[in-house]
Design a protein around this motif. Structure first.
Motif, PDB file in Angstrom:
ATOM      1  N   GLY A 191      11.284   7.726 -10.066  1.00  0.00           N
ATOM      2  CA  GLY A 191      10.385   8.727 -10.616  1.00  0.00           C
ATOM      3  C   GLY A 191       9.050   8.854  -9.904  1.00  0.00           C
ATOM      4  O   GLY A 191       8.076   9.292 -10.534  1.00  0.00           O
ATOM      5  N   PHE A 192       8.968   8.508  -8.624  1.00  0.00           N
ATOM      6  CA  PHE A 192       7.718   8.685  -7.886  1.00  0.00           C
ATOM      7  C   PHE A 192       7.463  10.172  -7.667  1.00  0.00           C
ATOM      8  O   PHE A 192       8.389  10.945  -7.378  1.00  0.00           O
ATOM      9  CB  PHE A 192       7.789   7.967  -6.534  1.00  0.00           C
ATOM     10  CG  PHE A 192       7.500   6.498  -6.615  1.00  0.00           C
ATOM     11  CD1 PHE A 192       6.261   5.992  -6.282  1.00  0.00           C
ATOM     12  CD2 PHE A 192       8.473   5.607  -7.046  1.00  0.00           C
ATOM     13  CE1 PHE A 192       5.990   4.641  -6.365  1.00  0.00           C
ATOM     14  CE2 PHE A 192       8.221   4.256  -7.134  1.00  0.00           C
ATOM     15  CZ  PHE A 192       6.975   3.766  -6.796  1.00  0.00           C
ATOM     16  N   GLN A 208       0.024   7.050  -6.068  1.00  0.00           N
ATOM     17  CA  GLN A 208      -1.052   6.097  -6.319  1.00  0.00           C
ATOM     18  C   GLN A 208      -0.898   4.924  -5.349  1.00  0.00           C
ATOM     19  O   GLN A 208       0.064   4.156  -5.460  1.00  0.00           O
ATOM     20  CB  GLN A 208      -1.008   5.602  -7.773  1.00  0.00           C
ATOM     21  CG  GLN A 208      -1.166   6.718  -8.796  1.00  0.00           C
ATOM     22  CD  GLN A 208      -1.138   6.187 -10.216  1.00  0.00           C
ATOM     23  OE1 GLN A 208      -2.142   6.133 -10.896  1.00  0.00           O
ATOM     24  NE2 GLN A 208       0.041   5.777 -10.656  1.00  0.00           N
ATOM     25  N   VAL A 209      -1.834   4.782  -4.419  1.00  0.00           N
ATOM     26  CA  VAL A 209      -1.746   3.773  -3.370  1.00  0.00           C
ATOM     27  C   VAL A 209      -2.818   2.722  -3.617  1.00  0.00           C
ATOM     28  O   VAL A 209      -4.019   3.040  -3.604  1.00  0.00           O
ATOM     29  CB  VAL A 209      -1.920   4.407  -1.973  1.00  0.00           C
ATOM     30  CG1 VAL A 209      -1.719   3.345  -0.893  1.00  0.00           C
ATOM     31  CG2 VAL A 209      -0.942   5.554  -1.783  1.00  0.00           C
ATOM     32  N   LEU A 210      -2.387   1.492  -3.819  1.00  0.00           N
ATOM     33  CA  LEU A 210      -3.305   0.366  -3.969  1.00  0.00           C
ATOM     34  C   LEU A 210      -3.534  -0.267  -2.606  1.00  0.00           C
ATOM     35  O   LEU A 210      -2.571  -0.697  -1.945  1.00  0.00           O
ATOM     36  CB  LEU A 210      -2.728  -0.673  -4.937  1.00  0.00           C
ATOM     37  CG  LEU A 210      -2.741  -0.329  -6.427  1.00  0.00           C
ATOM     38  CD1 LEU A 210      -1.969  -1.396  -7.209  1.00  0.00           C
ATOM     39  CD2 LEU A 210      -4.162  -0.240  -6.939  1.00  0.00           C
ATOM     40  N   ASN A 213       4.001   1.670 -13.541  1.00  0.00           N
ATOM     41  CA  ASN A 213       3.041   2.734 -13.233  1.00  0.00           C
ATOM     42  C   ASN A 213       3.261   3.381 -11.871  1.00  0.00           C
ATOM     43  O   ASN A 213       2.460   4.215 -11.453  1.00  0.00           O
ATOM     44  CB  ASN A 213       1.617   2.177 -13.305  1.00  0.00           C
ATOM     45  CG  ASN A 213       1.251   1.727 -14.697  1.00  0.00           C
ATOM     46  OD1 ASN A 213       1.580   2.385 -15.680  1.00  0.00           O
ATOM     47  ND2 ASN A 213       0.588   0.576 -14.808  1.00  0.00           N
ATOM     48  N   ARG A 214       4.310   2.984 -11.155  1.00  0.00           N
ATOM     49  CA  ARG A 214       4.715   3.600  -9.884  1.00  0.00           C
ATOM     50  C   ARG A 214       3.583   3.535  -8.845  1.00  0.00           C
ATOM     51  O   ARG A 214       3.128   4.555  -8.336  1.00  0.00           O
ATOM     52  CB  ARG A 214       5.158   5.051 -10.103  1.00  0.00           C
ATOM     53  CG  ARG A 214       6.313   5.185 -11.087  1.00  0.00           C
ATOM     54  CD  ARG A 214       6.671   6.633 -11.345  1.00  0.00           C
ATOM     55  NE  ARG A 214       7.700   6.752 -12.355  1.00  0.00           N
ATOM     56  CZ  ARG A 214       7.463   6.794 -13.673  1.00  0.00           C
ATOM     57  NH1 ARG A 214       6.218   6.716 -14.104  1.00  0.00           N
ATOM     58  NH2 ARG A 214       8.446   6.902 -14.534  1.00  0.00           N
ATOM     59  N   ALA A 268      11.243  -4.323  -8.658  1.00  0.00           N
ATOM     60  CA  ALA A 268      12.020  -3.122  -8.328  1.00  0.00           C
ATOM     61  C   ALA A 268      11.114  -1.902  -8.224  1.00  0.00           C
ATOM     62  O   ALA A 268      10.260  -1.677  -9.096  1.00  0.00           O
ATOM     63  CB  ALA A 268      13.091  -2.885  -9.388  1.00  0.00           C
ATOM     64  N   GLY A 269      11.300  -1.134  -7.152  1.00  0.00           N
ATOM     65  CA  GLY A 269      10.615   0.153  -7.016  1.00  0.00           C
ATOM     66  C   GLY A 269       9.169   0.054  -6.581  1.00  0.00           C
ATOM     67  O   GLY A 269       8.334   0.774  -7.131  1.00  0.00           O
ATOM     68  N   VAL A 270       8.869  -0.799  -5.583  1.00  0.00           N
ATOM     69  CA  VAL A 270       7.500  -0.927  -5.063  1.00  0.00           C
ATOM     70  C   VAL A 270       7.531  -0.618  -3.565  1.00  0.00           C
ATOM     71  O   VAL A 270       7.955  -1.463  -2.769  1.00  0.00           O
ATOM     72  CB  VAL A 270       6.919  -2.330  -5.307  1.00  0.00           C
ATOM     73  CG1 VAL A 270       5.477  -2.399  -4.790  1.00  0.00           C
ATOM     74  CG2 VAL A 270       6.976  -2.687  -6.768  1.00  0.00           C
ATOM     75  N   PRO A 271       7.111   0.562  -3.114  1.00  0.00           N
ATOM     76  CA  PRO A 271       6.998   0.829  -1.681  1.00  0.00           C
ATOM     77  C   PRO A 271       5.849   0.006  -1.089  1.00  0.00           C
ATOM     78  O   PRO A 271       4.751  -0.043  -1.644  1.00  0.00           O
ATOM     79  CB  PRO A 271       6.699   2.336  -1.615  1.00  0.00           C
ATOM     80  CG  PRO A 271       7.083   2.868  -2.956  1.00  0.00           C
ATOM     81  CD  PRO A 271       6.863   1.759  -3.925  1.00  0.00           C
ATOM     82  N   LEU A 272       6.114  -0.642   0.045  1.00  0.00           N
ATOM     83  CA  LEU A 272       5.137  -1.525   0.678  1.00  0.00           C
ATOM     84  C   LEU A 272       4.762  -0.979   2.055  1.00  0.00           C
ATOM     85  O   LEU A 272       5.647  -0.580   2.833  1.00  0.00           O
ATOM     86  CB  LEU A 272       5.711  -2.940   0.821  1.00  0.00           C
ATOM     87  CG  LEU A 272       6.086  -3.638  -0.491  1.00  0.00           C
ATOM     88  CD1 LEU A 272       6.806  -4.945  -0.221  1.00  0.00           C
ATOM     89  CD2 LEU A 272       4.847  -3.879  -1.336  1.00  0.00           C
ATOM     90  N   ILE A 273       3.460  -0.966   2.348  1.00  0.00           N
ATOM     91  CA  ILE A 273       2.927  -0.442   3.605  1.00  0.00           C
ATOM     92  C   ILE A 273       2.034  -1.513   4.230  1.00  0.00           C
ATOM     93  O   ILE A 273       1.297  -2.203   3.522  1.00  0.00           O
ATOM     94  CB  ILE A 273       2.124   0.855   3.370  1.00  0.00           C
ATOM     95  CG1 ILE A 273       3.018   1.945   2.774  1.00  0.00           C
ATOM     96  CG2 ILE A 273       1.494   1.366   4.662  1.00  0.00           C
ATOM     97  CD1 ILE A 273       2.276   3.208   2.394  1.00  0.00           C
TER      98      ILE A 273
END
Length: 328
Positions: free
Chosen positions: A21-22, A27-29, A127-128, A146-151
């Protein structure tokens, strides 16, 4: 960014969108080490993050991470100037309240980001958030969520990590659930007697008494109006050998009979051919009963052609009469 890597990142964010559901703005931390490395490589942090995620972003920084920038020690004016630049970049991001501002010393990036992304330790990114961090320990921990895009940044190149194994399992399970839901929907869409029979069979497995009640009610309705319940009998088509396609079949040519003149020419040609093979063919043909034509040829029926009398013209006839008179 190269085209192949850009296409891979776009597909990856589409998978995150369908499975978790992104949606935009993402929202980028970010943490303090990422801000420092982006400034060291002279990278526009907001533009690079937006290009990697292929959409609008909402950069955010926790209270602990920005306190890490304030607490950096400097020894000369150059380091002090760099520190001010880093703080200005961090101030442009939205402040994310982590609840640790009351502590005398800020928590580490691992503890702070983990408490923000997964506060209940359920290994879900409710919270995506997209996490952009340079610390390997943080990325290793968040891969189990689960469901954490990492940069992260590697040699002045911003990289989006492939989907972790935990996230892939959740995505595959979601796809299987969609397939099963689609099959159930197709089964319910079938109308007529088969649909009712399947419904009765499903109910029999769950509650036999209820199935008997449904069957009895349907039988009563059929007894009231039997014409509506009788299925329409379709006429069976008699199957047999199929003929050729009339459009692709070759049309038969009409048989034309030979004219009389053509037949005579063919017969004379056959006789001339026989005379070439055997010069005595006319004599043999006469002995056998065959005739000889005007040009020395034989007739096919064995009869001799009669000589046609030459027609005397008017001038020739008068000349012949004068000659007879003079002779007399």
């Amino acid at each position: 960014m190269r085209a192949k890597r850009s296409k891979t990142y776009r597909k990856l964010m589409q998978q995150y969108g369908m499975a978790f559901g992104f949606r935009e703005p993402y929202q980028v931390l970010v943490d303090a080490p990422l801000i420092r490395d982006a400034a060291r490589f002279k990278m526009s942090l907001g533009r690079m993050l937006s290009g990697v995620l292929h959409g609008e972003i909402k950069p955010m920084i926790t209270q602990c991470c920005i306190r890490h920038l304030y607490d950096l020690e400097t020894t000369n004016d150059t380091e002090r100037k760099q520190k001010e630049e880093w703080i200005e970049v961090a101030k442009q991001a939205e402040r994310r309240r982590c609840g640790h501002h009351e502590l005398e010393t800020p928590l580490s990036a691992l503890q702070c980001l983990e408490s923000v992304v997964d506060p209940k330790a359920s290994n879900t990114n409710k919270n995506r958030y997209v996490v952009a961090t340079q610390e390997l320990e943080v990325r290793q921990r968040l891969r189990r969520c689960a469901g954490v895009p990492l940069i992260y940044i590697n040699k002045s190149v911003m990289i989006l990590e492939p989907m972790a194994a935990k996230s892939e399992d959740v995505r595959d399970a979601d796809e299987r659930a969609k397939v099963r839901a689609g099959l159930k929907g197709r089964r319910g869409a079938v109308t007529g007697e088969k649909r009712r029979r399947s419904e009765i069979e499903d109910v029999v497995d769950e509650a036999p008494d209820r199935a008997n009640a449904i069957a009895a009610s349907e039988a009563a309705e059929a007894a009231k109006d039997p014409l509506t319940e009788l299925p329409m009998q379709k006429k069976r088509k008699v199957k047999g050998p199929k003929g050729p396609n009339p459009l692709s079949a070759k049309k038969a040519k009409p048989v034309k009979g030979k004219s009389v003149g053509r037949q005579d020419e063919d017969e004379r040609a056959a006789v001339r051919k026989a005379m070439k093979r055997d010069p005595q063919a006319p004599e043999k043909a006469v002995g056998a009963g065959a005739g000889v034509g005007e040009d020395g040829g034989l007739k096919a029926d064995g009869t001799r052609k009669r000589k046609r009398k030459r027609k005397v013209k008017v001038g020739e006839a008068t000349m012949g009469a004068e000659v007879d008179v003079m002779a007399a």
